[in-house]
Design a protein around this motif. Structure first.
Motif, PDB file in Angstrom:
ATOM      1  N   PHE A 197       0.867  -1.176   0.000  1.00 14.32           N
ATOM      2  CA  PHE A 197       0.000   0.000   0.000  1.00 14.32           C
ATOM      3  C   PHE A 197       0.906   1.228   0.000  1.00 14.32           C
ATOM      4  O   PHE A 197       1.772   1.372   0.866  1.00 14.32           O
ATOM      5  CB  PHE A 197      -0.919   0.015   1.225  1.00 14.32           C
ATOM      6  N   THR A 198       0.718   2.092  -0.982  1.00 19.50           N
ATOM      7  CA  THR A 198       1.566   3.266  -1.108  1.00 19.50           C
ATOM      8  C   THR A 198       0.767   4.529  -0.761  1.00 19.50           C
ATOM      9  O   THR A 198      -0.456   4.537  -0.772  1.00 19.50           O
ATOM     10  CB  THR A 198       2.110   3.400  -2.537  1.00 19.50           C
ATOM     11  N   GLY A 199       1.499   5.591  -0.452  1.00 22.07           N
ATOM     12  CA  GLY A 199       0.856   6.866  -0.143  1.00 22.07           C
ATOM     13  C   GLY A 199       0.574   7.074   1.320  1.00 22.07           C
ATOM     14  O   GLY A 199      -0.055   8.077   1.687  1.00 22.07           O
ATOM     15  N   LEU A 200       1.036   6.157   2.178  1.00 17.78           N
ATOM     16  CA  LEU A 200       0.837   6.331   3.617  1.00 17.78           C
ATOM     17  C   LEU A 200       1.827   7.364   4.150  1.00 17.78           C
ATOM     18  O   LEU A 200       2.946   7.487   3.658  1.00 17.78           O
ATOM     19  CB  LEU A 200       1.025   5.000   4.346  1.00 17.78           C
ATOM     20  N   PRO A 201       1.430   8.110   5.183  1.00 22.55           N
ATOM     21  CA  PRO A 201       2.324   9.145   5.718  1.00 22.55           C
ATOM     22  C   PRO A 201       3.481   8.522   6.490  1.00 22.55           C
ATOM     23  O   PRO A 201       3.401   7.371   6.948  1.00 22.55           O
ATOM     24  CB  PRO A 201       1.406   9.942   6.644  1.00 22.55           C
ATOM     25  N   ASN A 202       4.529   9.281   6.640  1.00 20.94           N
ATOM     26  CA  ASN A 202       5.690   8.829   7.400  1.00 20.94           C
ATOM     27  C   ASN A 202       5.471   9.131   8.884  1.00 20.94           C
ATOM     28  O   ASN A 202       6.094  10.008   9.467  1.00 20.94           O
ATOM     29  CB  ASN A 202       6.968   9.503   6.891  1.00 20.94           C
ATOM     30  N   GLU A 203       4.534   8.386   9.461  1.00 19.31           N
ATOM     31  CA  GLU A 203       4.214   8.518  10.878  1.00 19.31           C
ATOM     32  C   GLU A 203       3.739   7.159  11.364  1.00 19.31           C
ATOM     33  O   GLU A 203       3.646   6.209  10.584  1.00 19.31           O
ATOM     34  CB  GLU A 203       3.121   9.578  11.097  1.00 19.31           C
ATOM     35  N   ASP A 204       3.462   7.046  12.645  1.00 16.59           N
ATOM     36  CA  ASP A 204       2.959   5.778  13.166  1.00 16.59           C
ATOM     37  C   ASP A 204       1.601   5.479  12.541  1.00 16.59           C
ATOM     38  O   ASP A 204       0.636   6.220  12.721  1.00 16.59           O
ATOM     39  CB  ASP A 204       2.828   5.847  14.694  1.00 16.59           C
ATOM     40  N   VAL A 205       1.551   4.406  11.783  1.00 23.38           N
ATOM     41  CA  VAL A 205       0.337   4.012  11.072  1.00 23.38           C
ATOM     42  C   VAL A 205       0.088   2.533  11.345  1.00 23.38           C
ATOM     43  O   VAL A 205       1.016   1.718  11.323  1.00 23.38           O
ATOM     44  CB  VAL A 205       0.477   4.223   9.545  1.00 23.38           C
ATOM     45  N   TYR A 206      -1.164   2.204  11.614  1.00 21.37           N
ATOM     46  CA  TYR A 206      -1.551   0.804  11.761  1.00 21.37           C
ATOM     47  C   TYR A 206      -2.807   0.567  10.943  1.00 21.37           C
ATOM     48  O   TYR A 206      -3.725   1.393  10.949  1.00 21.37           O
ATOM     49  CB  TYR A 206      -1.824   0.451  13.232  1.00 21.37           C
ATOM     50  N   GLY A 207      -2.851  -0.569  10.234  1.00 24.06           N
ATOM     51  CA  GLY A 207      -4.040  -0.831   9.440  1.00 24.06           C
ATOM     52  C   GLY A 207      -4.201  -2.288   9.093  1.00 24.06           C
ATOM     53  O   GLY A 207      -3.392  -3.150   9.475  1.00 24.06           O
ATOM     54  N   TYR A 208      -5.248  -2.562   8.365  1.00 26.23           N
ATOM     55  CA  TYR A 208      -5.507  -3.918   7.888  1.00 26.23           C
ATOM     56  C   TYR A 208      -6.265  -3.834   6.572  1.00 26.23           C
ATOM     57  O   TYR A 208      -6.738  -2.774   6.164  1.00 26.23           O
ATOM     58  CB  TYR A 208      -6.281  -4.731   8.932  1.00 26.23           C
ATOM     59  N   ALA A 209      -6.363  -4.976   5.902  1.00 29.56           N
ATOM     60  CA  ALA A 209      -7.031  -5.035   4.600  1.00 29.56           C
ATOM     61  C   ALA A 209      -7.882  -6.291   4.540  1.00 29.56           C
ATOM     62  O   ALA A 209      -7.587  -7.298   5.186  1.00 29.56           O
ATOM     63  CB  ALA A 209      -6.009  -5.027   3.472  1.00 29.56           C
ATOM     64  N   TRP A 210      -8.930  -6.238   3.740  1.00 31.68           N
ATOM     65  CA  TRP A 210      -9.793  -7.397   3.557  1.00 31.68           C
ATOM     66  C   TRP A 210     -10.287  -7.440   2.114  1.00 31.68           C
ATOM     67  O   TRP A 210     -10.249  -6.448   1.403  1.00 31.68           O
ATOM     68  CB  TRP A 210     -10.954  -7.406   4.545  1.00 31.68           C
ATOM     69  N   VAL A 211     -10.727  -8.617   1.711  1.00 32.58           N
ATOM     70  CA  VAL A 211     -11.062  -8.863   0.312  1.00 32.58           C
ATOM     71  C   VAL A 211     -12.540  -9.191   0.188  1.00 32.58           C
ATOM     72  O   VAL A 211     -13.097  -9.941   0.994  1.00 32.58           O
ATOM     73  CB  VAL A 211     -10.214 -10.032  -0.257  1.00 32.58           C
TER      74      VAL A 211
END
Length: 194
Positions: free
Chosen positions: A21-35
């Motif tokens: 995944f591109t375009g995320l900020p350069n900071e603490d980021v947490y995420g998930y993805a589903w289909v």
């Protein structure tokens, strides 16, 4: 003599979908993805096809147990320290084996500027939409409030209601229809009683 019946499905398939995944900020980021898969024109979540613990580097991998040629799309949801990001990919068909797909997250397209930046800091807002109200969206999309600012990167064409509470139990509500361009919305916040 005994007969063994094998559950053999010629079209059965395991695809490992991976990429970044591109375009995320350069900071603490947490995420998930589903289909999700398309069935008779409707989108249905593939409950086993979820990948968690995606960080700012954006790397992901998920196994999908569906037939070759199944039409799917990928959702992702990231919370950062200054903004939240919800993105859905365009649809595409599964192939066998390993399939590499990179996805760009949405750019920030809704920003609330709250008039009381001192009271509205380090709390949370929730954005909800009637089209995104079930399953993983049941609780809405949480976004941090930082120095009087709420930033959301969400799919275009959705009508969002955004509610939040600042320090001193000051609540606010605003609405916006998301587009591909940034909308900046001024919200007047009352001053807490001394």
């Amino acid at each position: 003599f005994p007969v063994t019946i094998l559950n053999f499905h010629p079209s059965a398939n395991t695809t490992t979908l991976s990429g970044k995944f591109t375009g995320l900020p350069n900071e603490d980021v947490y995420g998930y993805a589903w289909v999700e898969k398309k069935v008779s024109g409707s989108w249905i979540e593939i409950e086993s096809a979820v990948t968690k613990d995606i960080y700012k580097e954006g790397d992901y991998s998920v196994d999908i147990y569906e037939a070759v040629g199944t039409t799917i799309r990928v959702w992702s949801y990231f919370q950062g320290t200054t903004a939240s990001y919800l993105t859905v990919s365009s649809e595409f068909d599964l192939t066998a084996g390993t399939q590499v797909r990179n996805f760009a997250v949405n750019s920030i397209n809704i920003q609330l500027n709250l008039s009381n930046s001192l009271a509205c800091n380090r709390t949370w807002a929730v954005a909800s939409s009637t089209n995104l109200s079930e399953g993983r969206f049941g609780e809405g999309i949480w976004a941090p409030i930082v120095s009087g600012t709420v930033k959301l990167a969400v799919p275009s064409g959705e009508n969002f209601t955004i509610v939040g509470t600042c320090n001193g139990n000051i609540s606010f509500e605003s609405s916006a229809t998301s587009t591909s361009a940034l909308q900046t919305i001024a919200v007047t916040i009352s001053t807490p009683l001394s």
